[in-house]
Write a protein that holds these residues in place. Structure first.
Motif, short mmCIF file in Angstrom:
data_model
loop_
_atom_site.label_atom_id
_atom_site.label_comp_id
_atom_site.label_asym_id
_atom_site.label_seq_id
_atom_site.Cartn_x
_atom_site.Cartn_y
_atom_site.Cartn_z
N THR A 111 28.42 42.84 -32.66
CA THR A 111 29.26 43.73 -33.45
C THR A 111 30.56 43.04 -33.86
O THR A 111 30.92 42.99 -35.03
N SER A 112 31.27 42.46 -32.88
CA SER A 112 32.55 41.83 -33.20
C SER A 112 32.33 40.65 -34.15
O SER A 112 33.12 40.42 -35.06
N SER A 113 31.25 39.92 -33.93
CA SER A 113 30.96 38.76 -34.77
C SER A 113 30.65 39.18 -36.20
O SER A 113 31.17 38.60 -37.15
N HIS B 91 32.31 37.66 -27.00
CA HIS B 91 32.07 38.34 -28.27
C HIS B 91 30.83 39.21 -28.12
O HIS B 91 30.15 39.16 -27.10
N GLN C 26 31.54 41.80 -37.66
CA GLN C 26 32.73 42.36 -38.30
C GLN C 26 33.76 41.29 -38.63
O GLN C 26 34.86 41.60 -39.04
N GLY D 70 35.05 38.97 -36.52
CA GLY D 70 35.98 38.58 -35.46
C GLY D 70 35.76 37.16 -34.98
O GLY D 70 34.67 36.61 -35.12
#
Lengths: 337, 156, 120
Positions: free
Chosen positions: A317-319, A314, A321, A323
């Protein structure tokens, strides 16, 4: 004819030899139970550099040169340098490769990078593409903190499942022949997502990947957990270790037994050092494997070791958002013959 | 195998594992943490009260006016402790006790400025200073704007 | 003259606000950033309702030191200026009472960054 056995495992036809390793660590890791197995313990987390990023690069470069020196080799003799780290654009590896001036392939598997590098090194050597491959990985607490979490001086209380990024770097030199333990199997893991979103509980996010890779490894090779006198996962920490044990039973029916440990739990004295669930980062598996385990293999105190380095794929950013945090784990079987 | 472009729903497997993790994960020591936050937060406020009284008496001003230099002093203390590398160590125990008072605001500003010092004065210190504290100011101002608007339009 | 009772109330009220923040942190997955922003908004709303100033009268620094006071001060600034200058006052008065905190944080933040290095 391929060298693939089973579904995800590769068996070198002539097992490549790890002829040399080196591990360096920060001061906090040096105070831990494995401190005495490090080739160099820095007295200062900045390693005398201007920035923490510079310190991490110094640590990786030092680990690489130490590893080469111990084998009596110099950089021009090495065919390929495989390396990765946690920083954006893997700058530690790139800048270390610049100084080493060895043909370089950058790799990234988050904290599983150490095993990824070792696996690829074994494949390149056994495939006859390279005579000498240097594989390295590093992480630094302060560089990882600012990238994944907060500024280092930000006063934030850690949750019990949170882990402490290990400061250090490890390197290994792989050759077709020579003295030292050999790589007998490589099991390449699949990215696994069991729906964990909490970036402060990476152990639980990575445990399914570790368990599934181990189960696949046992199935592909026919060697059960009892075959190994040490199975180590990379950086699952206390809670992730617990979950991996449960998952190995529930998903594969394997009892990992007493010989299953976690590098993140071995580096620190979890009673005295305030690291909560244990260590994490590329350096966790790298310095334990290339510092402690390698030396024990040479002394034949361990003969068969399964390294299962784990990574969380991860980013902040992905977290942020929303994700999930997918995990990956690669297994490398290292044996002393 | 054809690719399934649809967004995959949460599988039973993911749901079950997440529940197991939620149940088994070690929990924070709720009572101990809350007590520590209570005591340290209370002490910080008492120190703040001391400075308020100090400025009120020495400068002979009203308690409301004395609040401003007192807040500035607390921010200075928070900043200094952050610079010396002590704040984050204390906060490990104090938690919200140091984070919620204005000392925590100071820490979030100073730690960001300090962390990104290596990226220079413009991109680092200047640009990143409000990395963490920015949201506090943003939400405070947005709240105050609408409340002020309601007052101006309907109440006054 | 110092009223010692104020110190007791400051301790109790300030401590309680911090303990509430800690409980939110521990029982939810919210971060410190969420809690501080939330407290600022809550302080602002309480300020708008006229409750926060009563709390300050009662607990002194116990109410002025927590970040919720920042929300209250923003609202008080906006409202009192609006009383004098109408709707424009919301904009001009916004930072009237909070400029000390923000200025101090910027100045000390800048100076600290210049003088010290992060310890890691």
């Amino acid at each position: 004819m391929t060298k693939k056995v089973g579904k995800q495992t590769f068996k070198p036809s002539s097992p490549p030899v790890i002829i040399s390793t080196a591990a360096v660590s920060g001061p906090f890791e040096g105070q831990g139970p494995l401190g005495k197995y490090m080739d160099h313990v820095y007295t200062d987390v900045t390693a005398g550099e201007r920035s923490f990023e510079g310190a991490e690069k110094e640590m990786m470069t030092n680990a690489c040169f130490t590893c080469l020196n111990k084998a009596g080799k110099s950089p021009p003799e090495v065919d390929i340098f495989l390396s990765g780290d946690l920083l954006n654009q893997t700058i530690t590896s790139g800048f270390s490769a610049l100084e080493l001036a060895i043909p370089y392939l950058g790799i990234y598997g988050a904290c599983s990078t150490s095993a990824e590098g070792l696996a690829l090194a074994a494949m390149l050597v056994d495939g006859g593409f390279a005579g000498l491959v240097l594989a390295a990985a590093s992480s630094h607490n302060s560089t990882a903190e600012r990238q994944y979490r907060y500024p280092t001086e930000y006063g934030v209380q850690r949750k019990p499942t949170a882990q402490w990024t290990v400061t250090g770097s490890g390197a290994a030199l792989v050759a077709p022949a020579g003295q030292g333990p050999v790589i007998t199997y490589v099991t390449v893991g699949k990215v696994t997502d069991l729906g964990i979103k909490d970036p402060l509980n990476l152990g639980a996010a990575m445990a399914p990947a570790a368990a599934l890779t181990m189960i696949q490894h046992f199935a592909d090779t026919g060697h059960g957990p009892e075959y190994y006198d040490l199975i180590v996962t990379g950086d699952l920490g206390k809670f992730g270790h617990e979950m991996a044990v449960k998952l190995a039973v529930s998903r594969g029916g394997f009892d990992l037994g007493k010989n299953y440990r976690d590098c993140g739990l071995m580096i620190y004295d979890t009673e005295k050092q305030d690291v909560h669930s244990g260590g994490s980062g590329c350096a966790a598996s790298a310095i334990v494997t290339y510092g402690y385990i390698y030396k024990k293999l040479l002394k034949k105190e361990f003969n068969k070791v399964l390294l299962v380095a784990t990574g969380a794929l991860h980013s902040p950013t992905s977290s942020q958002q929303g994700g999930n945090i997918p995990g990956i784990a690669h297994a490398v079987s290292i044996e002393m013959t | 195998m054809p690719r399934d472009p649809k967004k995959k729903p949460i599988t039973v497997d993911q749901k079950r594992y997440s529940e197991i993790v939620r149940d088994l994960a070690p929990k924070p020591l709720y009572l101990k943490n809350a007590l520590l936050a209570f005591v340290t937060g209370g002490l910080v406020c008492m120190i703040g009260q001391f400075f308020t009284d100090l400025y009120r008496i020495t400068l002979n001003i009203s308690p409301k006016e004395a609040g401003n230099p007192a807040v500035a002093t607390m921010i200075f203390i928070g900043a200094l402790l952050t610079g010396l590398g002590i704040f984050d160590k204390l906060a490990r125990y104090a938690g919200a006790g140091l984070a919620v008072p204005v000392t925590g605001f100071a820490n979030s500003v100073v730690s960001s400025a300090l962390e990104f010092k290596r990226e220079g004065l413009i991109f680092g210190v200047g640009g990143k200073m409000f990395l963490l504290a920015g949201s506090v100011i943003t939400f405070g101002v947005v709240t105050a704007f609408f409340i002020g608007l309601i007052y101006a339009l309907f109440i006054l | 003259m110092i009223e010692f009772q104020t110190y007791l109330y400051a301790f109790l009220v300030g401590g309680a606000i911090c303990a509430l923040g800690q409980l939110i942190l521990d029982f939810t997955t919210l971060t410190t950033g969420h809690v501080l922003s939330g407290f600022t908004v809550a302080g602002g709303i309480l300020g708008g309702l006229g409750v926060y100033d009563k709390l300050i009268k009662f607990a002194g620094a116990g109410a002025t030191m927590p970040i919720s006071s920042f929300g209250n001060a923003l609202v008080q600034g906006a409202i009192s200026e609006a009383q004098r200058n109408g709707i424009i006052g919301v904009l001009t008065g916004m930072f009237e009472l909070t400029s000390t905190g923000i200025t101090a944080a910027i100045i000390f933040g800048f100076l600290t960054a210049v003088v010290f290095d992060p310890k890691g």
